[in-house]
Design an enzyme around this catalytic site. Structure first.
Site, PDB file in Angstrom:
ATOM      1  CG  ASP A 252       0.246  -0.022  -0.487  1.00 42.45           C
ATOM      2  OD1 ASP A 252       1.007   0.697   0.175  1.00 42.45           O
ATOM      3  OD2 ASP A 252       0.473  -1.229  -0.678  1.00 42.45           O
ATOM      4  CB  CYS A 253       2.645   4.609  -0.246  1.00 41.77           C
ATOM      5  SG  CYS A 253       2.393   4.627   1.545  1.00 41.77           S
TER       6      CYS A 253
END
Length: 809
Positions: A252-253
């Site tokens: 996830d970013c």
């Protein structure tokens, strides 16, 4: 038992066979096995190119020198989420409210078609977080609070989407939907038991049944105390070894960066990159790999083998999708003016979903309205402003149908429609109240369209401490109600709203969620009787946020249930929803399995006893009155949405496998225990109770609610793992050889296990596995022994072991 040539031998044969084929690289030969193509391509890539392949850039970047195609991605929780003009479906929580896996299939299918039109081959969805706290803003992206419901909707969507030779990326692995306090990405703090009973369930189904090709890790920490982005226990032990996942992991970013910057469990960002890639994270959304991974490789902190494994997972997926062979007929992305987006058939799918998602929460008889009514007021901040939910494409002019537009299209030409905004979604201004009151006074009935504003009061990073109507919307509702005309409350929201006042004072309440581009038509269809609502709540509606977290499948309390100042029971329970007709249940039959390892069958008759055709969602719940560990008071194990004409009866059938009836005992072994299992089939979850002996007392009070029975389990089941250790009789000192452990499940239950390999008491390594009854598996361990002489290798598990003597020369 299948046996395979080593990869090195396959590569040698492939290179030889390709020698006369115009010297074309092996990786470009589609007749070669995927592992061979991957191995050939890896040896041609520089480490700089490998790091670039792992550094996300709107997906997996391509490589012009070697002709590696890009693997572009999209957010697609409710349709292709970028650009302008793709079909906009109801947000995911609305899809869950349909309780209809066919609708999930249809939405996944259309989303896949429109992703292909955009030259996009990966969707960063579905969101398979089990969401138990509606203060969390991203609940709208989920399929609700129950692991079974989330699993069924998710698997249906994944299979349909991936049928177009695309890959889904379920997220957020794991337990992202259960942050403490409902605050996004906060600590979750759950035990392994809770993880395996609740939060891992949909992901296991996504990979074992849906064969999802990728996965995104969560921001939070795993039960081993480290962030999910670096947890080898989660990303290797469970994901790859137990479940057999062979796709690639997307961070996830920013989650790899967080290992250093937020959690403080690495020395620097080079160390954070090392930890993530050693856990098997291939694609870094963020810049940690791009800036620091090559340094980690060059300094020896990350091995070549580890780097190649991460890159190889991505290349494997690209080869499987056939992207090397697909002609590039489009530019990199096509995000607007696509003639094949939002076609009439696709809009129909969106309309069907929106209709099926609407939940009628209350109706004293005011609904449905007559289309020839003299006048109707449409009031509220969402009356003429469509709310879509986060990760939505931009709409084209005329694409969105608001409630006001839907009402105007539905009523007769002689009906007067009076519109007033009344107030904004947020803020304290009541300047529009007078106009709203005048509209109500001039109308026979008022439709108030209230709730959330997308990406302002709900959505990613929009968590709220309370669930009341935002701003002055509650005051607007009460002011219009004082006019004395009938009021219909239409909720447009990304999560449950606390509406205790409305439940007591408003004649009709309709929950529409974020209903997509056709939401206005769907809402009007329900309000004016063209569609009989059949949606059911995928989440519990609390009376107030003070009760949270609150969910239907709670475990029995050691003391009281109620608060001093309010009940613990919800305002509207999970699975609840009304209709314009009535249904009754009868003729429950519980058929035990024909063999100890077989499945039980449950059937019940559902009859439409009213005057209108309509949909009923028959729901199967179970509980264990007596069990070796504490289990929930009820658990959803099946559902069927059926359409019935007046006086029509349908028989719904459910299958209960031993796994579905099993529990995790005190040792976290999955077992089927002898004894009674209560069976409850009805149109909603049974109402919660207070007091003792809940698991024997919870049930349905009348046939219009549901029917109950009992299944007697006579034969307990458990896994029984047997090990056989295979090694050469002798081995050279300091030279690697392979030890193989054959694991067989001679028991009657699917379960997980772990083999640890020891040499003279020294632990060499371990591997996890999951095996169904009767299955076996070979686990290979590389072994290097330093000392000459006799050695004893031991393969050890929780309850069994195998040994073998070997001579080291």
């Amino acid at each position: 038992m299948r046996r395979y040539l080593p990869l090195s031998a396959l590569l040698t044969l492939a290179l030889a066979s390709a020698a006369g084929a115009q010297n074309a690289p092996v990786y470009k030969d589609k007749s070669q096995p995927v592992p061979v193509r991957v191995a050939d391509l890896l040896q041609r890539m520089t480490n700089e190119e490998k790091v670039r392949e792992l550094s996300e850039d709107w997906g997996i970047p391509g490589n012009d020198r070697l002709g590696i195609p890009a693997l572009s991605k999209a957010e697609a929780t409710h349709g292709f989420g970028y650009g302008t003009g793709a079909t906009i479906f109801p947000q995911a929580l609305g899809l869950a409210a349909t309780w209809d896996t066919k609708v999930a299939n249809d939405v996944g299918d259309v989303t896949g078609q429109e992703c292909l039109e955009a030259n996009t081959y990966q969707a960063w969805c579905p969101v398979l977080d089990v969401a138990r706290d509606p203060r969390w803003g991203r609940m709208e992206e989920t399929y609700g609070e129950d692991p079974y419901l989330v699993s069924r909707m998710g698997v249906s969507w994944i299979k349909a989407y991936q049928s177009h030779n695309l890959i889904a990326t379920p997220k957020h692995f794991a337990a992202h939907g259960g942050p403490l306090g409902g605050r996004d990405s906060n600590d979750v703090g759950y035990s392994e038991r809770v993880m395996r009973e609740v939060y891992l369930v949909p992901f296991r189904a996504a990979f074992e049944e849906g064969k999802a090709g990728a996965v995104m890790n969560a921001y939070s920490t795993w039960v081993d105390g480290v962030p999910c982005a670096e947890s080898q226990d989660l990303l290797f032990g469970i994901l790859r070894q137990e479940w057999g996942f062979d796709g690639f992991v997307v961070s996830d970013c920013g989650s790899i960066d967080n290992i250093y910057t937020k959690f403080g469990v690495s020395q620097d960002k080079v160390d954070a990159a090392r930890k993530a890639i050693e856990a098997g994270v291939s694609c870094n959304c963020g810049d940690t790999y791009k800036q620091f991974l090559l340094t980690a490789v060059q300094s020896g902190q990350v091995s070549q083998k580890t780097l190649d494994f991460a890159v190889g997972r991505i290349l494997t997926v690209i080869f499987r999708l056939g992207l090397f062979e697909r002609p590039m007929t489009k530019t990199k992305w096509e995000w607007k003016d696509n003639p094949n987006w939002d076609s009439p058939p696709h809009r129909q799918v969106s309309l069907n979903e929106a209709r099926e998602s609407i939940v009628l929460l209350k109706n004293t008889g005011v609904l449905p309205l007559s289309k020839t009514i003299g006048s109707v007021a449409v009031i509220g901040p969402s009356a003429d402003e469509a709310q879509l939910g986060d990760y939505s494409t931009h709409a084209k002019p005329g694409q969105l149908i608001t409630v006001l537009a839907g009402v105007k299209a539905a009523v007769s030409s002689n009906t007067t429609v009076n519109y007033a905004k009344g107030c904004d979604h947020t803020g304290a201004s009541t300047a529009g109240f007078d106009e709203a009151i005048k509209a109500a006074q001039a109308s026979d009935v008022s439709i108030l369209v209230l709730g959330d504003k997308s990406e302002v009061t709900t959505g990613e990073n929009y968590d709220r401490a309370n669930l009341d109507l935002p701003g002055v919307q509650q005051q607007l509702l009460e002011a219009v109600a004082k006019v004395g005309k009938p009021v219909i409350l239409v909720l447009v929201a990304g999560k449950p709203t606390t509406i205790g006042w409305a439940a007591e004072h408003v004649p009709a309440i309709v929950e529409t969620w974020f209903p997509g581009e056709e939401g206005g038509h769907a809402t009007a269809d329900v309000l004016f009787g063209d569609y009989n609502p059949g949606g059911r709540l995928p989440v519990t509606f609390p009376r107030s946020a003070d009760q949270l977290p609150l969910y239907y499948n709670y475990k029995p309390s050691g003391r009281a249930y109620n608060y001093l100042d309010q009940s613990f029971t919800p305002l509207y329970r999970f699975g609840y929803g009304l209709s314009y007709t009535k249904f009754a249940y009868s003729n429950l039959k519980v058929t035990p399995p024909s063999s100890p390892t077989g499945s039980a069958t449950v059937t019940a008759d559902v009859t439409n006893t009213g005057l209108r055709a309509g949909d009923e969602v028959a729901q199967l719940y179970i509980n264990h009155p007596v069990s070796s560990v504490v289990t929930p008071v009820m658990e959803l194990k099946g559902f069927r949405r059926v359409h019935l004409d007046p006086n029509q009866t349908a028989t719904v059938t459910f299958t209960l496998t031993p796994y579905a009836l099993s529990v995790l005992n005190k040792n976290l072994d999955r077992v089927l225990e002898a004894g009674a299992v209560r069976i409850l089939v009805g149109g909603a979850s049974p109402a919660a109770l207070t007091g003792d002996e809940q698991k024997t007392k919870i049930g349905y009070a009348a046939p219009d609610q549901g029917v109950m029975g009992t299944l007697q389990i006579k034969t307990p089941l458990a896994a029984k793992f047997a090990y056989a250790l295979q090694t050469p009789a002798s081995a050279a000192r300091q030279k690697q050889f392979q030890a193989t452990v054959r694991v067989r499940n001679a028991g009657g239950m699917t379960d997980i296990g772990e083999v640890q390999l020891f040499a003279n008491g020294e632990r060499l390594g371990s591997q996890r596995f999951e095996l169904a009854a009767g299955e076996d598996k070979l686990l290979a361990f590389p072994v290097t022994l330093a000392k000459a002489g006799g050695a004893t290798l031991t393969a050890s598990g929780k309850y069994t072991m195998a040994t073998r003597a070997i001579v080291v020369k």
